[in-house]
Write an enzyme that holds these catalytic residues in place. Structure first.
Site, PDB file in Angstrom:
ATOM      1  N   ASP A   1       0.832  -1.202   0.000  1.00  0.00           N
ATOM      2  CA  ASP A   1       0.000   0.000   0.000  1.00  0.00           C
ATOM      3  C   ASP A   1       0.870   1.257   0.000  1.00  0.00           C
ATOM      4  O   ASP A   1       2.041   1.212   0.384  1.00  0.00           O
ATOM      5  CB  ASP A   1      -0.895   0.025   1.244  1.00  0.00           C
ATOM      6  CG  ASP A   1      -1.872  -1.135   1.260  1.00  0.00           C
ATOM      7  OD1 ASP A   1      -2.184  -1.665   0.173  1.00  0.00           O
ATOM      8  OD2 ASP A   1      -2.314  -1.500   2.360  1.00  0.00           O
TER       9      ASP A   1
HETATM   10  N1  URA Z   1      -1.362  -5.979   3.796  1.00  0.00           N
HETATM   11  C1  URA Z   1      -1.825  -4.710   3.831  1.00  0.00           C
HETATM   12  O1  URA Z   1      -2.881  -4.430   4.400  1.00  0.00           O
HETATM   13  N2  URA Z   1      -1.110  -3.757   3.207  1.00  0.00           N
HETATM   14  C2  URA Z   1       0.089  -4.001   2.582  1.00  0.00           C
HETATM   15  O2  URA Z   1       0.701  -3.073   2.057  1.00  0.00           O
HETATM   16  C3  URA Z   1       0.536  -5.324   2.570  1.00  0.00           C
HETATM   17  C4  URA Z   1      -0.188  -6.302   3.184  1.00  0.00           C
END
Ligand code: URA
Length: 244
Positions: free
Chosen positions: A113
């Site tokens: 993310d």
């Molecule tokens: N899980 C999440 O919620 N975000 C990420 O960036 C990776 C795994």
């Protein structure tokens, strides 16, 4: 792999393609280098881009040996604030962290993310990317997280039994390993890669992820020496470990 032009014994590859594949420059740039006499093959200046190179030939570009590699693999320590995409109209992407001449043909293996940090694999090898990210692959991914509220043994049990997300998605068993001295911090190991997976898993427990860093993908561990925003090529051994 079908259709690939290898430089294995007996096979040949055009000099311009050999140089471009070795990231000595774009096809146009390497043709210019060849025409200007900056490239030698087995000690002789070679000005013909169509010359066929064998694996045993010694190619120098501007006096430096060119090592042919079919693919290129990087580990990036992703910083917060950029998106896991190759292009984006508004946002800074992880590829913007690479010099322009390295960006061509690269893609991102498994997303993080925008606000997440840590290990991201960036390469031009579609086969490996597929092997690591397809739903059928069960590669362990390990993350360090911080939450807004303390985690407890009930969370550990829920993760182990398989969380059901708010949209009904049933997840595989996962490991939540809470830090002894800080109950708002934990290591999480998952085998899937669903959208916002860990944030949604923690949300299903009524808590919120406030920090998330990926530490490893399969046997590949984020290099501790790599600052956020920096990248380096994977070693041959690291690529081998990823293929296992
Ligand atoms: N899980 C999440 O919620 N975000 C990420 O960036 C990776 C795994």
């Amino acid at each position: 792999m079908q259709g690939k032009e290898e430089t294995d014994k007996g096979k040949t590859m055009r000099l311009d393609k050999y140089l471009a594949s070795s990231r000595a420059g774009s096809r146009k740039e390497v043709r210019d280098l060849i025409k200007h006499g900056s490239v030698s093959v087995n000690g002789n200046i070679c000005r013909d881009p169509s010359t066929h190179i064998r694996s045993e030939d010694a190619v120098l570009c501007r006096g430096l040996p060119v090592v042919y590699k079919e693919h290129v693999y990087y580990m990036l320590n992703k910083p917060a604030g950029c998106v896991s995409a190759t292009t984006d109209e508004k946002e800074r992407t992880v590829l913007d962290l690479f010099p322009e001449d390295l960006q061509k043909g690269l893609f991102i293996v498994g997303r993080l993310d925008k606000d997440s940090v840590g290990l991201l694999i960036i390469c031009d090898d579609g086969e490996l990317a597929h092997a690591l990210t397809s739903p059928a692959s069960h590669v362990d991914k390990k993350y360090c997280i911080r939450t807004d509220e303390p985690l407890d043994e009930e969370d550990v049990t829920a993760f182990a039994s398989g969380i059901t997300l708010s949209d009904g998605t049933r997840l595989k068993s996962a490991v939540l390993d809470i830090f002894e001295d800080d109950k708002c911090a934990a290591l999480v190991t998952i085998r899937e890669g669903k959208y916002h997976q860990i944030k949604r898993m923690i949300a299903s427990r009524g808590k919120k992820v406030v920090y998330l860093k990926r530490l490893s993908i399969g046997g590949l561990v984020l290099d501790r020496e790599l600052d956020e925003g920096s990248f380096r090529e994977l070693t041959d051994e690291e690529v081998r470990v990823l293929r296992m």
